[in-house]
Enzyme design. Sequence first.
Site, PDB file in Angstrom:
ATOM      1  N   HIS A  90       0.810  -1.214   0.000  1.00 39.69           N
ATOM      2  CA  HIS A  90       0.000   0.000   0.000  1.00 39.69           C
ATOM      3  C   HIS A  90       0.844   1.265   0.000  1.00 39.69           C
ATOM      4  CE1 HIS A  90      -2.823  -2.994   1.852  1.00 39.69           C
ATOM      5  NE2 HIS A  90      -3.639  -2.421   0.987  1.00 39.69           N
ATOM      6  N   TYR A 155       2.509   5.124  26.396  1.00 35.11           N
ATOM      7  CA  TYR A 155       1.908   3.858  25.996  1.00 35.11           C
ATOM      8  C   TYR A 155       2.991   2.873  25.582  1.00 35.11           C
ATOM      9  CZ  TYR A 155      -2.138   6.917  26.004  1.00 35.11           C
ATOM     10  OH  TYR A 155      -3.090   7.822  26.381  1.00 35.11           O
ATOM     11  N   THR A 231      -5.387   7.386   8.143  1.00 37.61           N
ATOM     12  CA  THR A 231      -5.997   7.497   6.821  1.00 37.61           C
ATOM     13  C   THR A 231      -6.045   6.159   6.102  1.00 37.61           C
ATOM     14  OG1 THR A 231      -3.936   8.076   5.677  1.00 37.61           O
ATOM     15  CG2 THR A 231      -5.219   9.893   6.643  1.00 37.61           C
TER      16      THR A 231
END
Length: 328
Positions: A90, A155, A231
Amino acid sequence: MWVLGFLLPFLPVQLGVQSISEGVWCYDSQDPKCGPTYWKELAPACGGPTQSPINIDLHLVQRDATLGPFIFQGYDSAPPGPWTLENDGHTVLLRMDAGPHSHLEIQGAGLPLPAYQPVQLHFHWGSPGHPGSEHSLDRQHRAMEMHMVHVNTKYQNMAEAQCHPDGLAVLAVLLEEQDRDNLNFSAIVSDLKNVSSPGVSVNLTSTFPLASLLPGASGLSRYYRYSGSLTTPGCEPVVLWTVFESTIPIGREQVAQFHTVPQARLPGLHTVPLTDNFRPQQPLGGRKISASPGASISAAAPPHTPTLGDLHQALTGLGLSLWLWQGP
């Protein structure tokens, strides 16, 4: 914007090839059956109200004095690495070592504490003769767009960060095509030929200062900030976006090299280049776009004052409507 945790294979569009299977996403240039219109069926968040990318309308942005300068740690020197370049089918992404000893962090610029660490950067591009940036400024798109993805250091990993609204911070840089090559992209562009199929990755022979891919000192103070999403699927709304006003040059021949990056293929079929790997822009909705003190904004369009010409046009239109209503 592409992230590490959602890598799915796909098949190219070819005559006689079986259609895309359920649960796989792609871009329209690969197959409209699994393109962006389909994504919300795969990941419901893709149909949510705070999605990215967007157009940044300079008439709508609001100045925010709290958006001060970025504080970059380690971006001016080449870190030890290792860094790997990967074709994931991609996009092309550069994975960076985000371990405790990487010493790469960003702070300031209105970002939540404590800090954000870079984990990867990747690119979006169009097709020959057509722009491919995901964001735009006043509807002005550029040849390419680079996303530098950062994870909040409070995190443990990307997966945990994607569950929190302050989990990710992405620096978006619009790349403007020019005649001359930009040598700062040479390390990446020269290795594109070595990622000849999806899933293939290569180690970069050397790392480089990340600052070399970002705007200069003055450009770093001119940016726009909004809350949005990834996105690509799953489109989680966990991204604090920074879109820089200043563009970065990239050579015409360098852009052309991205247009040759192969997408997935079946054995025995010709290689199909990956093009137009960008998501269509999403509605802004009720979100606010903030501008740093140094960024450009445009005054709101003044209210329209009717002129004699407008009045004549309106009366003419009214007379025509009455004539049509009454008949000849």
